[in-house]
Design a protein around this motif. Structure first.
Motif, PDB file in Angstrom:
ATOM      1  N   GLU A   2       0.831  -1.213   0.000  1.00 25.42           N
ATOM      2  CA  GLU A   2       0.000   0.000   0.000  1.00 25.42           C
ATOM      3  C   GLU A   2       0.869   1.268   0.000  1.00 25.42           C
ATOM      4  N   ARG A  18      -2.600  -2.633  -5.549  1.00 23.78           N
ATOM      5  CA  ARG A  18      -3.657  -3.226  -4.730  1.00 23.78           C
ATOM      6  C   ARG A  18      -3.042  -3.598  -3.383  1.00 23.78           C
ATOM      7  N   GLY A  19      -2.798  -2.570  -2.554  1.00 22.92           N
ATOM      8  CA  GLY A  19      -2.147  -2.768  -1.262  1.00 22.92           C
ATOM      9  C   GLY A  19      -3.120  -2.486  -0.126  1.00 22.92           C
ATOM     10  N   TYR A  20      -3.112  -3.340   0.893  1.00 26.83           N
ATOM     11  CA  TYR A  20      -4.107  -3.251   1.965  1.00 26.83           C
ATOM     12  C   TYR A  20      -3.420  -3.377   3.319  1.00 26.83           C
ATOM     13  N   SER A  21      -3.213  -2.225   3.927  1.00 26.10           N
ATOM     14  CA  SER A  21      -2.533  -2.140   5.218  1.00 26.10           C
ATOM     15  C   SER A  21      -3.170  -3.077   6.245  1.00 26.10           C
ATOM     16  N   GLY A  22      -2.336  -3.841   6.943  1.00 20.82           N
ATOM     17  CA  GLY A  22      -2.820  -4.712   8.010  1.00 20.82           C
ATOM     18  C   GLY A  22      -3.363  -6.044   7.532  1.00 20.82           C
ATOM     19  N   TYR A  23      -3.481  -6.218   6.208  1.00 18.77           N
ATOM     20  CA  TYR A  23      -4.115  -7.440   5.705  1.00 18.77           C
ATOM     21  C   TYR A  23      -3.193  -8.661   5.789  1.00 18.77           C
ATOM     22  N   PHE A  25      -7.489 -12.239   5.158  1.00 18.57           N
ATOM     23  CA  PHE A  25      -8.288 -11.079   4.736  1.00 18.57           C
ATOM     24  C   PHE A  25      -8.205 -10.906   3.213  1.00 18.57           C
ATOM     25  N   LYS A  55     -10.717 -12.677   1.330  1.00 21.32           N
ATOM     26  CA  LYS A  55     -12.084 -12.116   1.449  1.00 21.32           C
ATOM     27  C   LYS A  55     -12.350 -11.055   0.391  1.00 21.32           C
ATOM     28  N   ILE A  56     -11.308 -10.352  -0.043  1.00 21.31           N
ATOM     29  CA  ILE A  56     -11.517  -9.204  -0.939  1.00 21.31           C
ATOM     30  C   ILE A  56     -10.985  -9.433  -2.353  1.00 21.31           C
ATOM     31  N   LYS A  98     -13.365  -8.909  -5.426  1.00 27.47           N
ATOM     32  CA  LYS A  98     -13.820  -7.529  -5.626  1.00 27.47           C
ATOM     33  C   LYS A  98     -12.673  -6.623  -6.077  1.00 27.47           C
ATOM     34  N   THR A  99     -11.507  -6.831  -5.485  1.00 30.34           N
ATOM     35  CA  THR A  99     -10.425  -5.889  -5.752  1.00 30.34           C
ATOM     36  C   THR A  99      -9.784  -6.094  -7.124  1.00 30.34           C
ATOM     37  N   PHE A 132      -4.260 -10.937  17.074  1.00 25.92           N
ATOM     38  CA  PHE A 132      -5.496 -11.045  16.273  1.00 25.92           C
ATOM     39  C   PHE A 132      -5.196 -11.155  14.784  1.00 25.92           C
ATOM     40  N   LEU A 133      -3.983 -10.721  14.384  1.00 22.30           N
ATOM     41  CA  LEU A 133      -3.605 -10.826  12.968  1.00 22.30           C
ATOM     42  C   LEU A 133      -3.106 -12.221  12.601  1.00 22.30           C
ATOM     43  N   TRP A 163       1.974  -1.167  17.614  1.00 21.61           N
ATOM     44  CA  TRP A 163       0.671  -0.699  17.101  1.00 21.61           C
ATOM     45  C   TRP A 163      -0.425  -1.384  17.894  1.00 21.61           C
TER      46      TRP A 163
END
Lengths: 232, 232
Positions: free
Chosen positions: B14, B39-44, B48, B51-52, B55-56, B89-90, B135
């Motif tokens: 991202e 197509r970068g997704y912080s925290g993914y 996850f 899941k996307i 769509k992405t 949780f990640l 974080w």
């Protein structure tokens, strides 16, 4: 929906993904929300742009899910090269420049009727730096005169604004904006023509402002995937 | 033909169009020859990402004139967060991470059969800097322990390489490559996890090398418009 923003211009566009460039800054700003598509052609004038526009735009595509929302049209820096100086082969007469801008606008609206064309005027010219950074200067040319002048760039900028008004299109008068920056000759330009870091920043912010006025901002455009916090 | 290069990953992807970023460097390098799609997704994590992914990727498109030639798949830095630390949780278990990478590969090959998937391992971790840059650290967590370790990142890197081999895909072992750089902890990483300027450069060069091995280089890919000199 994830719109596309197309950057169509000359070397100032082609180099816009170099470090700190205005194109990369746009892609970074609109990450997850829009795709920034680079179509920059070093040395190109509006005359050359018309020769390649069909081929260069054909692969971009535009559909409901990924429409071309805006096209930045940023030519004139080369058209404005003076006809009787050493880059005179680039020169495009002012009237033809205007007609060419209209043709570029018409072509874009033909293939992507819902796209907004945002015109960008040529930047100002710092003549002293142009003399030092002359390109393709023949040995026999000892005139010491620059191939571009700020006055000529200003005429092309005004001509660009006129066409934008005729097309009811937004226009970024970067020729004027950059000259409002202190020490603009050296602070905004790297070689009297191309953009230094500050010039890139000024242009980036002007483009953001125009896009925002069209409803294209990081506040209004939806992200294409939820923030990770919402997935936990 | 003007191919597309898709960058699919977490925050390291991202942020890849930020100043000096490896994504912007790729776009700059391949100007006129290829489009770099972010197509970068912080925290993914890979969980996850699955899941996307549908769509992405759907707006990108791929046709004869503008095929998706390569997809960089760069996940694992978040999957490797330790389950019993504050970003637990990640965490994605190693076996699921591998299965997810296979599913990502399979999805990409389903929608773009001719695209090459280039896997990129997670980068190394500098634990001291992670402690300082924690974080979502709960106040009650006074353990002073980092949420990620270099050892765990290394296990995910090895697991990624295994999957790449199973898929007969190229893989960039950035976990190992970056640790060959002198003072890598501070020279290649900005906060013990994300890339500093030198880390971006190392990754950019590795991606260029892999693309070149696939016949995707500025020497082999045709420019989409002639240089201005040839138009004169």
């Amino acid at each position: 929906m994830r719109p596309k923003l197309v950057l169509f211009g000359d070397s100032i566009t082609e180099y816009s993904f170099d470090e700190g460039g205005w194109g990369a800054s746009l892609a970074n700003h609109f990450t997850r929300r829009a795709d920034v598509i680079l179509r920059g052609y070093s040395g190109y004038t509006t005359r050359f742009a018309l020769k390649i526009i069909e081929k260069t735009m054909e692969g971009i595509g535009s559909d409901e899910k990924s429409p071309v929302a805006a096209v930045m049209v940023f030519f004139g820096a080369n058209d404005a090269a003076l006809p009787d100086r050493h880059n005179g082969f680039l020169h495009v007469p002012l009237a033809e420049y205007q007609q060419n801008l209209k043709s570029i606008y018409a072509y874009i609206k033909k293939i992507w009727p819902s796209a907004v064309v945002i015109f960008i005027t040529p930047p100002p010219i710092y003549e002293e730096a142009r003399i030092k950074n002359a390109w393709l200067l023949p040995e026999e040319d000892t005139s010491g005169l620059p191939e571009r002048t700020n006055e000529a760039a200003g005429e092309f900028a005004k001509a660009c604004i006129t066409i934008a008004k005729e097309c009811s299109s937004p226009v970024i008068d970067i020729w004027s904006k950059m000259q409002q920056v202190p020490d603009w000759e050296k602070s905004t330009l790297s070689d009297g023509l191309h953009l230094a870091a500050l010039g890139n920043k000024v242009l980036f912010e002007e483009v953001l402002r125009e896009l925002k006025a069209l409803g294209l901002s990081d506040e209004t455009l939806p992200a294409d995937a939820p923030p990770v916090e919402s997935l936990l």
